[in-house]
Design an enzyme around this catalytic site. Structure first.
Site, mmCIF file in Angstrom:
data_model
loop_
_atom_site.group_PDB
_atom_site.id
_atom_site.type_symbol
_atom_site.label_atom_id
_atom_site.label_comp_id
_atom_site.label_asym_id
_atom_site.label_seq_id
_atom_site.Cartn_x
_atom_site.Cartn_y
_atom_site.Cartn_z
ATOM 1 N N ARG A 233 0.858 -1.176 0.000
ATOM 2 C CA ARG A 233 0.000 0.000 0.000
ATOM 3 C C ARG A 233 0.895 1.227 0.000
ATOM 4 O O ARG A 233 1.981 1.223 0.587
ATOM 5 C CB ARG A 233 -0.934 0.020 1.227
ATOM 6 C CG ARG A 233 -2.044 -1.015 1.183
ATOM 7 C CD ARG A 233 -3.038 -0.705 0.068
ATOM 8 N NE ARG A 233 -4.165 -1.639 -0.002
ATOM 9 C CZ ARG A 233 -4.189 -2.725 -0.755
ATOM 10 N NH1 ARG A 233 -3.131 -3.009 -1.509
ATOM 11 N NH2 ARG A 233 -5.234 -3.509 -0.769
ATOM 12 N N GLU A 262 -3.433 7.930 -4.016
ATOM 13 C CA GLU A 262 -3.738 7.094 -5.177
ATOM 14 C C GLU A 262 -5.156 7.404 -5.644
ATOM 15 O O GLU A 262 -6.082 7.386 -4.810
ATOM 16 C CB GLU A 262 -3.605 5.626 -4.795
ATOM 17 C CG GLU A 262 -3.633 4.671 -5.980
ATOM 18 C CD GLU A 262 -3.347 3.229 -5.580
ATOM 19 O OE1 GLU A 262 -4.165 2.357 -5.945
ATOM 20 O OE2 GLU A 262 -2.328 2.987 -4.910
ATOM 21 N N HIS A 281 -1.533 0.527 -10.013
ATOM 22 C CA HIS A 281 -2.112 -0.531 -9.159
ATOM 23 C C HIS A 281 -2.583 -1.690 -10.037
ATOM 24 O O HIS A 281 -3.719 -2.152 -9.946
ATOM 25 C CB HIS A 281 -3.278 0.019 -8.324
ATOM 26 C CG HIS A 281 -3.466 -0.717 -7.029
ATOM 27 N ND1 HIS A 281 -3.845 -0.085 -5.878
ATOM 28 C CD2 HIS A 281 -3.331 -2.035 -6.717
ATOM 29 C CE1 HIS A 281 -3.941 -0.973 -4.895
ATOM 30 N NE2 HIS A 281 -3.630 -2.166 -5.390
#
Length: 305
Positions: A233, A262, A281
């Site tokens: 993360r 993000e 991602h």
């Protein structure tokens, strides 16, 4: 009679209808149905004992009298109505392990790009330059993998095949693993590992322990030719400290499949850095996602029924 209900959802851009077809193909002895609308979900869950999808509404759990098993198509389960599922004695399984092979391959791609200096080759190609340059080797280097869940373990196994010395970091070192050395999150142990690390890979969940774990101090401990890869993360790394380390050549480079924030804003300086690889991602994508989920469903049925 419907045995398994696939709750319509989107994950990694894949079709839930394909998931239902895959399940039906792998489990021909069960009747599998895709529930698209709220009405279909209510009607099908009135008789089905098994449901699978990204999540399930607590109202559906409460209304269903037959449901006894829910298989989440995501590795995490924190987004599920856990209290309601427990109240109604619904067993839960997740998709842990479904991402291991593809994410491990992408991690190797990041690292090999830096080691073989393919990023340098791509830059020269854009300029039509034919200039020789020095490269390295992955063999004989040391990689530290923080997080030894299914993804971290697969990464370690892939690195072992390249004759890389591996250090695994996990909450309970006594559980062991396939890394050459297993340590916990003790600061002294972690610092000792960082100074010996050529390639740092973050594959851990975001917790109070791991939030901001890789800060300015940690990045300074790494050798100046080290790489950092984050498929965990974004918040595990302090972004400002990473930007500074990359801008001042305190690191060879970073590869980020996750960022903080993000999506990464267009004005972020990370976009402009030649020594920073960025993917949106995307590491979890695989054409075999539903096949692996179907295997998990099959195993879950064998365990719980």
């Amino acid at each position: 009679m419907t045995d398994i209900v696939v709750l319509d959802h989107k994950i990694h851009g894949l079709s839930a209808a394909d998931y239902a077809d895959t399940l039906q193909s792998q489990l021909p002895e069960y009747e599998v149905q895709l529930a698209k609308t709220p009405t279909e979900k209510t009607e099908l869950l009135a008789e089905a004992k098994i449901a699978t999808g990204y999540t399930i509404d607590p109202e559906l759990v409460e209304e269903s009298e037959a449901l006894s098993l829910f298989i989440c198509t995501f590795a995490g389960t924190g987004h599920l109505p856990l209290d309601m599922l427990e109240k109604h004695d619904v067993a839960i399984e997740n998709a842990s392990g479904v991402h291991g092979p593809n994410i491990a391959e992408q991690v190797l791609g990041y690292i090999l790009t830096f080691v073989c200096r393919l990023d340098k080759a791509w830059q020269q190609k854009q300029q039509a330059e034919w200039n020789h340059y020095q490269t390295g080797e992955l063999k004989g280097s040391t990689a530290t993998v923080i997080g030894l869940g299914s993804i971290g373990r697969t990464i370690v196994n892939r690195l072992n095949a390249f004759d890389v010395s591996t250090i695994g970091v996990r909450y309970t070192p006594s559980k062991g693993g396939s890394a050459d050395q297993i340590i916990g999150f003790d600061k002294a142990d972690l610092n000792d590992a960082l100074v010996r690390t050529d390639h740092l890979i973050l594959a851990c969940p975001l917790t109070e322990t791991t939030r901001g774990l890789i800060d300015e101090e940690a990045l300074t401990l790494l050798p100046t030719d080290a790489t950092v890869t984050n498929i965990a993360r974004g918040e595990v790394i302090e972004t400002d400290a990473l930007v500074d380390a990359l801008q001042t050549n305190k690191l060879r480079g970073a590869a980020l499949d996750v960022t903080d924030p993000e999506p990464l804003p267009s004005e972020s300086p990370l976009w402009e850095l030649q020594n920073c690889q960025i993917t949106p991602h995307n590491a979890g994508h695989t054409p075999y996602y539903w096949d692996r989920c179907a295997n998990i469903v099959s195993d879950a049925i064998a365990t719980h029924t």
